[in-house]
Design a protein around this motif. Structure first.
Motif, mmCIF file in Angstrom:
data_model
loop_
_atom_site.group_PDB
_atom_site.id
_atom_site.type_symbol
_atom_site.label_atom_id
_atom_site.label_comp_id
_atom_site.label_asym_id
_atom_site.label_seq_id
_atom_site.Cartn_x
_atom_site.Cartn_y
_atom_site.Cartn_z
ATOM 1 N N GLN A 81 0.860 -1.178 0.000
ATOM 2 C CA GLN A 81 0.000 0.000 0.000
ATOM 3 C C GLN A 81 0.895 1.226 0.000
ATOM 4 O O GLN A 81 1.731 1.388 0.894
ATOM 5 N N MET A 82 0.706 2.075 -0.991
ATOM 6 C CA MET A 82 1.558 3.256 -1.144
ATOM 7 C C MET A 82 0.681 4.498 -1.050
ATOM 8 O O MET A 82 -0.210 4.702 -1.882
ATOM 9 N N ASN A 83 0.929 5.292 -0.037
ATOM 10 C CA ASN A 83 0.184 6.535 0.180
ATOM 11 C C ASN A 83 1.112 7.736 0.052
ATOM 12 O O ASN A 83 2.337 7.587 0.100
ATOM 13 N N SER A 84 0.517 8.899 -0.085
ATOM 14 C CA SER A 84 1.294 10.150 -0.180
ATOM 15 C C SER A 84 2.420 10.021 -1.199
ATOM 16 O O SER A 84 3.572 10.371 -0.920
ATOM 17 N N LEU A 85 2.078 9.522 -2.352
ATOM 18 C CA LEU A 85 3.101 9.266 -3.373
ATOM 19 C C LEU A 85 3.759 10.554 -3.846
ATOM 20 O O LEU A 85 3.118 11.615 -3.915
ATOM 21 N N LYS A 86 5.035 10.434 -4.168
ATOM 22 C CA LYS A 86 5.852 11.553 -4.632
ATOM 23 C C LYS A 86 6.401 11.234 -6.020
ATOM 24 O O LYS A 86 6.559 10.057 -6.365
#
Length: 117
Positions: A81-86
């Protein structure tokens, strides 16, 4: 031989989220550590998240607090799960089954994650 197939990548705006899946072909999955790796253009492949057989986790500093690794042994599947991707998270993401300095399985095709600014 264990086969790995990653999915769930895509194009997302900065700040968005994605959930990656890693399907494995055999029940050996539940007896192995599992890791998520990524390779950006022109860079070496790096380990970003690791989950042991016992459920302990480790993350690269660059993703700590934003990414979460999990596993479902009944489905022989791992997730990221990848949040706040940059934008700097843009890469091809792979999973594998690390054993110390080696890997248990050949690399799968990976899944492309592109984060736009």
């Amino acid at each position: 031989q264990v086969q790995l197939v990653e999915s769930g990548g895509g194009l997302v705006q900065a700040g968005g989220s994605l959930r990656l899946s890693c399907a494995t072909s055999g029940s050996i999955f539940r007896a192995k550590n599992v890791g998520w790796y990524r390779q950006a253009p022109g860079k070496q492949r790096e380990l970003v998240a690791l989950m042991t057989i016992g459920g302990s986790t480790n993350y690269a500093e660059s993703v700590k607090g934003r990414f979460t690794i999990s596993r479902d042994n009944a489905k022989n599947t791992a997730y990221l799960q990848m949040n706040s991707l940059k934008p700097e998270d843009t890469a091809v993401y792979f999973c594998n089954l690390p054993m110390g300095s080696t890997l248990y399985a050949p690399w799968g095709p990976g899944t492309q994650v592109t984060v736009s600014s």
